[in-house]
Design a protein around this motif. Structure first.
Motif, PDB file in Angstrom:
ATOM      1  N   TYR A  32      30.068  80.064 -66.054  1.00 58.15           N
ATOM      2  CA  TYR A  32      28.840  80.369 -66.777  1.00 58.15           C
ATOM      3  C   TYR A  32      29.027  81.506 -67.772  1.00 58.15           C
ATOM      4  O   TYR A  32      29.707  82.491 -67.487  1.00 58.15           O
ATOM      5  N   ARG A  99      21.709  79.626 -68.008  1.00 58.44           N
ATOM      6  CA  ARG A  99      21.148  78.553 -67.186  1.00 58.44           C
ATOM      7  C   ARG A  99      22.115  77.372 -67.039  1.00 58.44           C
ATOM      8  O   ARG A  99      22.196  76.765 -65.983  1.00 58.44           O
ATOM      9  N   ARG A 100      22.842  77.068 -68.096  1.00 58.18           N
ATOM     10  CA  ARG A 100      23.727  75.897 -68.097  1.00 58.18           C
ATOM     11  C   ARG A 100      25.190  76.297 -68.003  1.00 58.18           C
ATOM     12  O   ARG A 100      25.596  77.321 -68.552  1.00 58.18           O
ATOM     13  N   TYR A 102      28.193  75.548 -69.565  1.00 58.07           N
ATOM     14  CA  TYR A 102      28.803  74.901 -70.717  1.00 58.07           C
ATOM     15  C   TYR A 102      29.596  75.955 -71.463  1.00 58.07           C
ATOM     16  O   TYR A 102      29.613  77.123 -71.091  1.00 58.07           O
ATOM     17  N   GLU A 111      16.967  80.734 -71.908  1.00 59.85           N
ATOM     18  CA  GLU A 111      18.188  80.009 -71.559  1.00 59.85           C
ATOM     19  C   GLU A 111      18.970  80.686 -70.431  1.00 59.85           C
ATOM     20  O   GLU A 111      20.046  80.216 -70.065  1.00 59.85           O
TER      21      GLU A 111
END
Length: 125
Positions: A32, A99-100, A102, A111
């Motif tokens: 993350y 949050r993601r 990627y 986010e």
């Protein structure tokens, strides 16, 4: 459970330095991006710096050349080295988890899903 805990704030004179640390737990830290935000009363929380899961940094224009963000995946910790501090850097600084999972960096608070409690930085003579 997920936790992020900041430390390292304090009172420093203009031109001085501080290093903030953010210890994370409860998730796969290396997967993350992490962000450092700051907030002053009456203003929105703003992104100061962030670092992607791959180690690529982002800096707000206001801190570029003075702040350095880094991460140690072995220690599940992200750092913010702040040099040449100015009175306008005075704020509560927050660390947050993206949050993601990627390879990019997110630039807005929505986010980020887990936040620390914040650490106060005061730059004053």
């Amino acid at each position: 459970q997920v936790q992020v805990v900041e430390s390292g704030g304090g009172l420093v004179q203009p031109g001085g330095s501080l290093r903030l640390s953010c210890a994370a737990s409860g998730f796969t830290f290396s997967s993350y991006a992490m962000g450092w935000f700051r907030q002053v009363p009456g203003k929105e929380r703003e992104l100061v710096a962030a670092i992607s899961r791959g180690g690529s940094p982002y800096y707000a224009d206001s801190v570029k050349g003075r702040f350095t963000v880094s991460r140690d995946n072995a220690k599940n910790t992200v750092y913010l080295q702040m040099n040449s501090l100015k009175p306008e850097d005075t704020a509560v600084y927050f660390c947050a988890k993206n949050r993601r999972s990627y390879y990019g960096i997110s630039y807005v608070p929505v986010e980020y899903d887990y936040w620390g409690q914040g650490t106060q930085v005061i730059v004053s003579s």
